[in-house]
Design a protein around this motif. Structure first.
Motif, PDB file in Angstrom:
ATOM      1  N   GLN A 111       0.832  -1.205   0.000  1.00 10.93           N
ATOM      2  CA  GLN A 111       0.000   0.000   0.000  1.00 10.93           C
ATOM      3  C   GLN A 111       0.869   1.259   0.000  1.00 10.93           C
ATOM      4  O   GLN A 111       0.585   2.214  -0.723  1.00 10.93           O
ATOM      5  N   ARG A 112       1.943   1.247   0.795  1.00 10.08           N
ATOM      6  CA  ARG A 112       2.867   2.386   0.817  1.00 10.08           C
ATOM      7  C   ARG A 112       3.576   2.540  -0.530  1.00 10.08           C
ATOM      8  O   ARG A 112       3.831   3.661  -0.974  1.00 10.08           O
ATOM      9  N   GLN A 113       3.857   1.418  -1.188  1.00  9.11           N
ATOM     10  CA  GLN A 113       4.489   1.470  -2.510  1.00  9.11           C
ATOM     11  C   GLN A 113       3.524   2.071  -3.523  1.00  9.11           C
ATOM     12  O   GLN A 113       3.907   2.926  -4.321  1.00  9.11           O
ATOM     13  N   ALA A 114       2.266   1.659  -3.476  1.00  6.26           N
ATOM     14  CA  ALA A 114       1.249   2.201  -4.390  1.00  6.26           C
ATOM     15  C   ALA A 114       1.043   3.701  -4.162  1.00  6.26           C
ATOM     16  O   ALA A 114       0.750   4.447  -5.109  1.00  6.26           O
ATOM     17  N   ALA A 115       1.225   4.157  -2.919  1.00  6.78           N
ATOM     18  CA  ALA A 115       1.075   5.573  -2.585  1.00  6.78           C
ATOM     19  C   ALA A 115       2.325   6.385  -2.924  1.00  6.78           C
ATOM     20  O   ALA A 115       2.344   7.603  -2.768  1.00  6.78           O
ATOM     21  N   GLY A 116       3.392   5.708  -3.377  1.00  9.40           N
ATOM     22  CA  GLY A 116       4.618   6.401  -3.757  1.00  9.40           C
ATOM     23  C   GLY A 116       5.589   6.648  -2.621  1.00  9.40           C
ATOM     24  O   GLY A 116       6.583   7.347  -2.802  1.00  9.40           O
ATOM     25  N   GLU A 117       5.343   6.076  -1.445  1.00  8.46           N
ATOM     26  CA  GLU A 117       6.233   6.270  -0.297  1.00  8.46           C
ATOM     27  C   GLU A 117       7.407   5.287  -0.292  1.00  8.46           C
ATOM     28  O   GLU A 117       8.463   5.588   0.255  1.00  8.46           O
ATOM     29  N   VAL A 118       7.193   4.106  -0.856  1.00  5.08           N
ATOM     30  CA  VAL A 118       8.196   3.048  -0.884  1.00  5.08           C
ATOM     31  C   VAL A 118       8.519   2.732  -2.344  1.00  5.08           C
ATOM     32  O   VAL A 118       7.611   2.530  -3.155  1.00  5.08           O
ATOM     33  N   LEU A 160      12.969   3.533   0.536  1.00  4.45           N
ATOM     34  CA  LEU A 160      11.953   4.572   0.475  1.00  4.45           C
ATOM     35  C   LEU A 160      12.032   5.302  -0.862  1.00  4.45           C
ATOM     36  O   LEU A 160      13.020   5.182  -1.587  1.00  4.45           O
ATOM     37  N   ALA A 161      11.022   6.073  -1.169  1.00  3.70           N
ATOM     38  CA  ALA A 161      10.959   6.781  -2.453  1.00  3.70           C
ATOM     39  C   ALA A 161      12.155   7.706  -2.667  1.00  3.70           C
ATOM     40  O   ALA A 161      12.598   7.903  -3.797  1.00  3.70           O
ATOM     41  N   GLY A 162      12.717   8.242  -1.581  1.00  2.00           N
ATOM     42  CA  GLY A 162      13.870   9.137  -1.685  1.00  2.00           C
ATOM     43  C   GLY A 162      15.202   8.424  -1.805  1.00  2.00           C
ATOM     44  O   GLY A 162      16.239   9.054  -1.884  1.00  2.00           O
ATOM     45  N   GLY A 163      15.188   7.088  -1.811  1.00  2.00           N
ATOM     46  CA  GLY A 163      16.404   6.310  -1.973  1.00  2.00           C
ATOM     47  C   GLY A 163      17.014   5.813  -0.676  1.00  2.00           C
ATOM     48  O   GLY A 163      18.002   5.081  -0.699  1.00  2.00           O
ATOM     49  N   GLU A 164      16.462   6.202   0.478  1.00  2.00           N
ATOM     50  CA  GLU A 164      16.990   5.748   1.764  1.00  2.00           C
ATOM     51  C   GLU A 164      16.641   4.278   1.979  1.00  2.00           C
ATOM     52  O   GLU A 164      15.536   3.852   1.691  1.00  2.00           O
TER      53      GLU A 164
END
Length: 114
Positions: A29-36, A62-66
């Motif tokens: 779900q977090r991946q679909a929301a763009g967070e992961v 995470l989406a920012g690469g962390e």
């Protein structure tokens, strides 16, 4: 041939228990929301000492690469908590422990950072 006997609560490597499966769904779900951006179950194994390793439940980018390591727990054993703390001290990767909250307590995930 007799089936292999495993300790209570343990599954074969690569198999998710019910709590881990619920958390995988949460990560989807977090991946679909763009967070992961990416995650993998048991995707990383860290050496703590000779013949001693720590395999977190999920490696999560995470989406920012962390990069984070997520440990899913129903309850802690002394050994699991010790390995998690040692890994957090040895490696510069945040380790996030998550525990499912009861529905009567609002559901979701309780988080502890190492």
């Amino acid at each position: 041939m007799k089936p292999a006997v495993q300790a209570l609560g343990r599954l074969k490597s690569g198999q998710l228990n019910k709590t881990e499966e619920a958390y995988r769904h949460h990560l989807e779900q977090r991946q679909a929301a763009g967070e992961v951006a990416w995650f993998k179950f048991e995707g990383i194994k860290l050496r703590l000492a000779d013949k001693t390793f720590y395999t977190p439940d999920f490696a999560v980018m995470l989406a920012g690469g962390e990069l984070e390591l997520h440990e899913v727990k129903g309850f802690w054993t002394d050994d699991a908590r010790a390995k998690t703390k040692i890994a957090a001290d040895l490696y510069p990767i945040p380790i996030i422990a998550v525990k499912a909250r009861a529905k009567r307590d609002g559901g979701g995930w309780a988080i502890e950072e190492f």
